[in-house]
Motif scaffolding. Structure first.
Motif, PDB file in Angstrom:
ATOM      1  N   PRO A  37       1.673   7.972 -26.810  1.00 32.28           N
ATOM      2  CA  PRO A  37       0.621   8.957 -27.044  1.00 32.28           C
ATOM      3  C   PRO A  37       1.083  10.365 -26.667  1.00 32.28           C
ATOM      4  O   PRO A  37       1.850  10.552 -25.720  1.00 32.28           O
ATOM      5  CB  PRO A  37      -0.522   8.488 -26.135  1.00 32.28           C
ATOM      6  N   SER A  38       0.627  11.346 -27.416  1.00 28.58           N
ATOM      7  CA  SER A  38       1.021  12.737 -27.199  1.00 28.58           C
ATOM      8  C   SER A  38      -0.161  13.532 -26.667  1.00 28.58           C
ATOM      9  O   SER A  38      -1.226  13.580 -27.289  1.00 28.58           O
ATOM     10  CB  SER A  38       1.527  13.372 -28.493  1.00 28.58           C
ATOM     11  N   ALA A  39       0.040  14.149 -25.514  1.00 26.73           N
ATOM     12  CA  ALA A  39      -0.977  14.998 -24.903  1.00 26.73           C
ATOM     13  C   ALA A  39      -0.764  16.452 -25.327  1.00 26.73           C
ATOM     14  O   ALA A  39       0.301  16.831 -25.810  1.00 26.73           O
ATOM     15  CB  ALA A  39      -0.931  14.879 -23.388  1.00 26.73           C
ATOM     16  N   ARG A  40      -1.817  17.258 -25.151  1.00 25.66           N
ATOM     17  CA  ARG A  40      -1.766  18.699 -25.396  1.00 25.66           C
ATOM     18  C   ARG A  40      -1.388  19.025 -26.837  1.00 25.66           C
ATOM     19  O   ARG A  40      -0.646  19.965 -27.115  1.00 25.66           O
ATOM     20  CB  ARG A  40      -0.828  19.391 -24.404  1.00 25.66           C
ATOM     21  N   GLU A  54     -10.639  25.560 -40.842  1.00 21.20           N
ATOM     22  CA  GLU A  54     -10.964  24.717 -39.686  1.00 21.20           C
ATOM     23  C   GLU A  54     -12.462  24.449 -39.634  1.00 21.20           C
ATOM     24  O   GLU A  54     -13.275  25.372 -39.696  1.00 21.20           O
ATOM     25  CB  GLU A  54     -10.501  25.410 -38.402  1.00 21.20           C
ATOM     26  N   LEU A  55     -12.817  23.161 -39.533  1.00 20.38           N
ATOM     27  CA  LEU A  55     -14.193  22.763 -39.298  1.00 20.38           C
ATOM     28  C   LEU A  55     -14.454  22.514 -37.821  1.00 20.38           C
ATOM     29  O   LEU A  55     -15.498  22.861 -37.290  1.00 20.38           O
ATOM     30  CB  LEU A  55     -14.527  21.501 -40.094  1.00 20.38           C
ATOM     31  N   SER A  56     -13.482  21.883 -37.184  1.00 15.81           N
ATOM     32  CA  SER A  56     -13.592  21.591 -35.765  1.00 15.81           C
ATOM     33  C   SER A  56     -12.206  21.258 -35.242  1.00 15.81           C
ATOM     34  O   SER A  56     -11.290  20.957 -36.011  1.00 15.81           O
ATOM     35  CB  SER A  56     -14.546  20.418 -35.524  1.00 15.81           C
ATOM     36  N   SER A  57     -12.046  21.324 -33.919  1.00  9.98           N
ATOM     37  CA  SER A  57     -10.734  21.048 -33.342  1.00  9.98           C
ATOM     38  C   SER A  57     -10.880  20.742 -31.856  1.00  9.98           C
ATOM     39  O   SER A  57     -11.937  20.939 -31.263  1.00  9.98           O
ATOM     40  CB  SER A  57      -9.797  22.248 -33.520  1.00  9.98           C
ATOM     41  N   GLY A  58      -9.816  20.249 -31.263  1.00 13.39           N
ATOM     42  CA  GLY A  58      -9.769  19.996 -29.834  1.00 13.39           C
ATOM     43  C   GLY A  58      -8.368  19.589 -29.424  1.00 13.39           C
ATOM     44  O   GLY A  58      -7.501  19.362 -30.280  1.00 13.39           O
ATOM     45  N   ILE A  59      -8.131  19.538 -28.136  1.00 12.51           N
ATOM     46  CA  ILE A  59      -6.794  19.241 -27.610  1.00 12.51           C
ATOM     47  C   ILE A  59      -6.804  17.849 -26.986  1.00 12.51           C
ATOM     48  O   ILE A  59      -7.697  17.510 -26.196  1.00 12.51           O
ATOM     49  CB  ILE A  59      -6.365  20.300 -26.583  1.00 12.51           C
ATOM     50  N   THR A  60      -5.801  17.051 -27.332  1.00 11.67           N
ATOM     51  CA  THR A  60      -5.742  15.685 -26.830  1.00 11.67           C
ATOM     52  C   THR A  60      -5.414  15.640 -25.337  1.00 11.67           C
ATOM     53  O   THR A  60      -4.718  16.510 -24.801  1.00 11.67           O
ATOM     54  CB  THR A  60      -4.672  14.876 -27.578  1.00 11.67           C
ATOM     55  N   ALA A  61      -5.911  14.607 -24.676  1.00  8.97           N
ATOM     56  CA  ALA A  61      -5.566  14.342 -23.274  1.00  8.97           C
ATOM     57  C   ALA A  61      -4.370  13.396 -23.236  1.00  8.97           C
ATOM     58  O   ALA A  61      -3.676  13.184 -24.239  1.00  8.97           O
ATOM     59  CB  ALA A  61      -6.777  13.739 -22.553  1.00  8.97           C
ATOM     60  N   GLY A  62      -4.122  12.787 -22.097  1.00  9.36           N
ATOM     61  CA  GLY A  62      -2.952  11.943 -21.921  1.00  9.36           C
ATOM     62  C   GLY A  62      -2.929  10.712 -22.793  1.00  9.36           C
ATOM     63  O   GLY A  62      -1.854  10.164 -23.062  1.00  9.36           O
ATOM     64  N   GLU A  80      -1.303  20.821 -34.173  1.00  4.04           N
ATOM     65  CA  GLU A  80      -0.705  22.095 -33.805  1.00  4.04           C
ATOM     66  C   GLU A  80      -0.168  22.022 -32.385  1.00  4.04           C
ATOM     67  O   GLU A  80      -0.830  21.496 -31.483  1.00  4.04           O
ATOM     68  CB  GLU A  80      -1.729  23.231 -33.932  1.00  4.04           C
ATOM     69  N   ARG A  81       1.060  22.527 -32.244  1.00  4.77           N
ATOM     70  CA  ARG A  81       1.701  22.581 -30.926  1.00  4.77           C
ATOM     71  C   ARG A  81       2.258  23.972 -30.695  1.00  4.77           C
ATOM     72  O   ARG A  81       2.509  24.718 -31.645  1.00  4.77           O
ATOM     73  CB  ARG A  81       2.823  21.541 -30.839  1.00  4.77           C
ATOM     74  N   ASN A  82       2.497  24.307 -29.459  1.00  3.93           N
ATOM     75  CA  ASN A  82       2.937  25.645 -29.090  1.00  3.93           C
ATOM     76  C   ASN A  82       4.225  26.023 -29.810  1.00  3.93           C
ATOM     77  O   ASN A  82       5.249  25.348 -29.690  1.00  3.93           O
ATOM     78  CB  ASN A  82       3.164  25.716 -27.572  1.00  3.93           C
ATOM     79  N   GLY A  83       4.165  27.117 -30.595  1.00  2.00           N
ATOM     80  CA  GLY A  83       5.353  27.646 -31.234  1.00  2.00           C
ATOM     81  C   GLY A  83       5.813  26.916 -32.473  1.00  2.00           C
ATOM     82  O   GLY A  83       6.888  27.228 -33.013  1.00  2.00           O
ATOM     83  N   PRO A 119       8.643  15.276 -33.306  1.00  2.00           N
ATOM     84  CA  PRO A 119       9.137  16.263 -32.338  1.00  2.00           C
ATOM     85  C   PRO A 119      10.118  17.216 -33.002  1.00  2.00           C
ATOM     86  O   PRO A 119      10.845  16.828 -33.930  1.00  2.00           O
ATOM     87  CB  PRO A 119       9.828  15.399 -31.283  1.00  2.00           C
ATOM     88  N   PRO A 120      10.150  18.474 -32.568  1.00  2.00           N
ATOM     89  CA  PRO A 120      11.073  19.434 -33.182  1.00  2.00           C
ATOM     90  C   PRO A 120      12.517  19.148 -32.786  1.00  2.00           C
ATOM     91  O   PRO A 120      12.795  18.566 -31.740  1.00  2.00           O
ATOM     92  CB  PRO A 120      10.605  20.781 -32.629  1.00  2.00           C
TER      93      PRO A 120
END
Length: 527
Positions: A37-40, A54-62, A80-83, A119-120
């Protein structure tokens, strides 16, 4: 540790809906390599017809979980991930635009989605000279191999320069194949008046030049090989540059006094791309020393916001120094008149004329069409282009004519100062082809459906590809009238606009006749 379940309510979609009419889109974001599982990760819900909204969004936990309650409809998820660019659900890599739309409704299993996020990757290395010393400020060009509009192409993804240790690094990359080219000049020829082996050389131009290198360290771009990069891999590609006696190039820019012009020195690159050797800014005259023997294109262009000026010339440095004189002129222009048929004439003011590179290696150019149907497009980069009508769904360029020799067989060949006048007929009445793909009586999601003109023309506009939705459905909404062949394959990287690549599938393909404004419903069975 207490676990939190993130629940993202798509309120804009579900407002006014009772619980019985809502459907669940939920699942887990995982790392495509480890399966964990991927967090953040920011998960975004969007309508399929506007995937970047975008209709809705949120950030995953652990635990990587996401959960949306939606009304019946067709949606897209993106991570979406940073950068990093947003990755659609079902995409083959982080650069791929081919995702899988999710159909929410009765009988659809959309509550246990596994959203595999890639993953990049990175590519890094060191550039050394023949003495083993680092080469600083070398130009490293990264080229990516991908299927664009159904055809495989090699295009430049970016450039970088080495640091004082000779190091370079490209990050945030998708998996796939890359070509790399390295060009530069020895440190002691930064000025033509100094060299370690001849400090008394005075004004004599230093001759030592680095030979361009292409991965895996070959001087011949035709012998270059791609480096295969896997998801999350830190690939390494290092180079050793060798010197040989070079030549000097003198560039004289007429009518450039007092104007700063950009000067680019370009040679043949990998698979038709361009390898950049030097970029300088001049005001009339420049002498570039220590250039490796070969044939080059010299281009100058203005850098201000006024009228675009450009000039190119060929420089032969195979056996001696060379001098070229360039006179900048206004960039090439394509102008003409658009006549609209089988559609509301008022649509003209919402339409664009686009010139798209035939090989996807040069920039594309686009301008609005005036309400009276006239257009004018400045073209600042030579190349071969095809004309497209954009901005209004269901309208296409059904006929393009010109008396200019630059326009042949549907392709515009543009050089410096080329002036082309076109007459374009834009037609409405495009058809629609939709249906479902099944495999063993189950929906086949994420497979490629190809709709190809039976005539197998060179124009890529006669070939369409669709990655099936979660319920196995496909929907080609803007189809030019004509005879077609329809088939489905597992290979989503197929060059579906390449007649040679799709020929093996045509015998078993379904023949279709798409009439003006025609609507066809066709189902396919995938072996």
């Amino acid at each position: 540790m207490k676990r939190f379940l993130l629940v993202f309510l798509a309120a804009a979609v579900c407002a006014g809906q009772d619980r019985a009419s809502s459907y669940t889109i939920a699942g887990t974001v995982t790392d495509s390599v480890s399966g964990q599982p991927s967090a953040r990760v920011r998960v975004v819900l969007a309508p399929a017809e506007r995937p970047t909204s975008e209709l809705s969004s949120g950030i995953t936990a652990g635990d990587g979980r996401f959960h949306f309650e939606v009304s019946k409809g067709k949606y897209q998820l993106r991570a979406e991930r940073n950068g990093l660019p947003g990755q659609p659900y079902g995409a083959e890599s982080i650069f791929s635009g081919f995702g899988i739309a999710i159909i929410a409704g009765p009988g659809q299993n959309t509550a246990n989605i596994v959203f595999a996020v890639h993953p990049p990757s990175t590519i890094s290395g060191i550039v050394l000279d023949e003495a083993g010393d680092p080469v600083e400020n070398a130009i490293v060009q990264l080229m990516y191999v991908q299927v664009v509009a159904g055809r495989k192409s090699v295009s430049t993804l970016g450039w970088g320069r080495t640091n004082d240790l000779g190091e370079y690094r490209f990050s945030g990359l998708a998996s796939g194949e890359y070509y790399i080219a390295v060009t530069g000049k020895p440190w002691y020829v930064s000025s033509p008046h100094s060299a370690p082996d001849d400090p008394a050389s005075g004004s004599e131009i230093v001759r030592a030049a680095f030979v361009p290198a292409f991965y895996p360290n070959t001087a011949d771009p035709r012998a270059a090989a791609p480096i295969e990069v896997k998801p999350g891999q830190d690939a390494v590609a290092s180079f050793s540059l060798f010197t040989k006696p070079g030549f000097a190039l003198t560039v004289e820019c007429e009518s450039c006094s007092g104007k700063q012009m950009r000067l680019d020195l370009i040679s043949e690159g990998v698979s038709g791309t361009q390898a950049f050797h030097r970029t300088e800014y001049i005001r009339g005259r420049s002498v570039m020393p220590a250039i490796s023997p070969g044939m080059y294109t010299v281009k100058i262009s203005n850098q201000d916001m006024g009228t675009p000026l450009v000039a190119t010339a060929t420089a032969d440095l195979t056996a001696a120094d060379a001098e070229v004189v360039l006179t900048p002129q206004e960039s090439a222009r394509v102008s003409g008149q658009v006549t609209l048929q089988n559609a509301d004439p008022r649509l003209l003011s919402r339409m664009f004329i686009s010139l798209r590179s035939e090989d996807f290696r040069t920039p594309s150019f686009s301008r609005e069409i005036a309400p009276d149907g006239t257009f004018q497009i400045p073209v600042s980069w030579p190349g071969r282009f095809r004309l497209w009508i954009t901005g209004v769904p269901g309208v296409f360029a059904s006929r393009v004519t010109s008396e200019d020799s630059a326009f042949q067989n549907g392709v515009l060949t543009i050089g410096d100062g080329t002036l082309v006048k076109l007459n374009v007929v834009a037609s409405g009445g495009m058809g629609r082809v939709s249906g479902f793909v099944r495999r063993n009586d189950s929906p086949a999601s994420g497979v490629l459906v190809v709709l190809a003109s039976a005539a197998l023309p060179a124009d890529p506009g006669w070939y369409l590809g669709f990655k099936t939705d979660s319920d196995g459905s496909f929907d080609f909404k803007n189809v030019r009238p004509g005879d077609y062949r329809l088939f489905a394959v597992n290979n989503t990287e197929l060059e579906y606009a390449n007649p040679g690549a799709i020929r093996p599938y045509l015998e078993a393909a379904k023949p279709l006749l798409v009439e003006m404004n025609g609507v066809l419903d066709v189902d396919l069975e995938l072996p």
